[in-house]
Design an enzyme around this catalytic site. Structure first.
Site, PDB file in Angstrom:
ATOM      1  N   CYS A  94      -3.631  -3.290  -2.686  1.00 53.24           N
ATOM      2  CA  CYS A  94      -1.717  -3.346  -2.634  1.00 53.24           C
ATOM      3  C   CYS A  94      -1.156  -2.537  -1.269  1.00 53.24           C
ATOM      4  O   CYS A  94      -1.132  -3.360  -0.410  1.00 53.24           O
ATOM      5  CB  CYS A  94      -1.703  -2.457  -4.187  1.00 53.24           C
ATOM      6  SG  CYS A  94       0.104  -1.955  -4.383  1.00 53.24           S
ATOM      7  N   HIS A 189      -4.679  -3.524  -9.380  1.00 54.50           N
ATOM      8  CA  HIS A 189      -5.342  -2.346  -9.412  1.00 54.50           C
ATOM      9  C   HIS A 189      -6.390  -1.792 -10.618  1.00 54.50           C
ATOM     10  O   HIS A 189      -6.067  -3.291 -11.390  1.00 54.50           O
ATOM     11  CB  HIS A 189      -4.370  -0.601  -8.834  1.00 54.50           C
ATOM     12  CG  HIS A 189      -3.703  -0.797  -7.777  1.00 54.50           C
ATOM     13  ND1 HIS A 189      -4.490   0.605  -6.788  1.00 54.50           N
ATOM     14  CD2 HIS A 189      -2.056  -0.852  -7.384  1.00 54.50           C
ATOM     15  CE1 HIS A 189      -3.213  -0.156  -6.033  1.00 54.50           C
ATOM     16  NE2 HIS A 189      -1.959  -0.534  -6.364  1.00 54.50           N
TER      17      HIS A 189
HETATM   18  N1  GLN Z   1       4.545   0.896  -0.687  1.00 47.87           N
HETATM   19  C1  GLN Z   1       3.925  -0.001  -1.022  1.00 47.87           C
HETATM   20  C2  GLN Z   1       5.213  -1.194  -2.423  1.00 47.87           C
HETATM   21  O1  GLN Z   1       5.621  -0.311  -2.710  1.00 47.87           O
HETATM   22  C3  GLN Z   1       2.388  -0.107  -1.850  1.00 47.87           C
HETATM   23  C4  GLN Z   1       2.081   0.086  -3.200  1.00 47.87           C
HETATM   24  C5  GLN Z   1       0.920   0.640  -4.167  1.00 47.87           C
HETATM   25  O2  GLN Z   1      -0.043   0.543  -2.852  1.00 47.87           O
HETATM   26  N2  GLN Z   1       0.543   0.805  -4.923  1.00 47.87           N
HETATM   27  O3  GLN Z   1       4.410  -1.908  -2.711  1.00 47.87           O
END
Ligand code: GLN
Length: 240
Positions: A94, A189
């Protein structure tokens, strides 16, 4: 053999069970008699490109990504690219995935440069993708996504998997994650690796091969992991 793992920006970038990935990498090496150490390297530390076989770079929100992108724009970004060129393996999730691409353009504020270890770029979208994901790669891949970033692959990066349930890279082209050499990026995740041990073993193998030549990992009994994955797949299908 021994395995040296770096939890990259582990104090800033670690959400939705990302630390479980680091534990999985460590345990699956140890269960095979391979000693595995984990060290966190974060903003302001000095990354030694020779030291680690495997980098795990987890997710974080935009505020943490600002700090990390600034750090990667300095010597640590150069060191990370040197490490990759020297054969280290990287698994990123992510927010970490986004910063391994060319850039991440948030909804507000300046564009964050990435290290271009993956031929991808990311722009913040209007909606947030949240929920369980099922995708298909060499084997099924399950996880949990929560992102608004839309990631698009260039020709040098290949998708890690094809989406069955969920959004993945951008909710448009059916792709999830990216692979380029020994660098993997994914939106999953959850933790990702306990439920997808085949992916953990792929990354461990790549990492061990940095200093050992060809490596064949002995199989482990993954009955519990398989059951967890089946359960996650069933849950994700309810998302449809
Ligand atoms: N800020 C990023 C997004 O929302 C990463 C979010 C995350 O790592 N969960 O795309």
């Amino acid at each position: 053999m021994d395995l040296r793992i770096c939890h990259l920006y582990g104090d800033l970038m670690s959400i939705y069970g990302d630390r479980g990935n680091v534990l999985t990498l460590q345990r699956r090496a140890e269960w095979r008699g391979i000693a595995a150490t984990v060290e966190t390297v974060s903003a302001g530390d000095r990354l030694d490109p020779e030291r680690f076989d495997l980098y795990f770079f987890g997710g974080g929100q935009d505020a943490q990504q600002d700090i990390v992108a600034a750090d990667l724009a300095g010597p640590n970004g150069v060191a990370l690219k040197e490490a990759i060129a020297g054969g280290a393996a990287v698994l990123s999730v992510c927010g970490g995935y986004q910063l391994l691409g060319h850039f991440y353009r948030p909804f507000e504020g300046p564009e964050l440069p990435g290290v271009s270890a993956l031929d991808v770029h990311t722009v913040a979208g209007r909606r947030r993708f949240i929920g369980n994901v099922v995708a298909t790669a060499e084997q099924p891949l399950v996880g949990f996504e929560n992102h608004s970033g839309l990631t698009y692959l260039g020709p040098n990066a290949k998708p890690l998997a094809t989406i069955e349930v969920g959004a993945g890279n951008n909710g448009e082209d059916g792709s999830e994650g990216a692979v380029q050499g020994k660098v993997i990026g994914t939106y999953l995740h959850g933790s990702l690796l306990p439920k997808n041990p085949w992916l953990a073993d792929k990354v461990i193998t790549w990492a061990l091969e940095r200093r050992n030549g060809h490596v064949d990992l002995p199989a482990l009994d993954d009955t519990a992991e398989r059951e967890a994955r089946e359960h996650a797949i069933a849950l994700a299908h309810k998302r449809r």
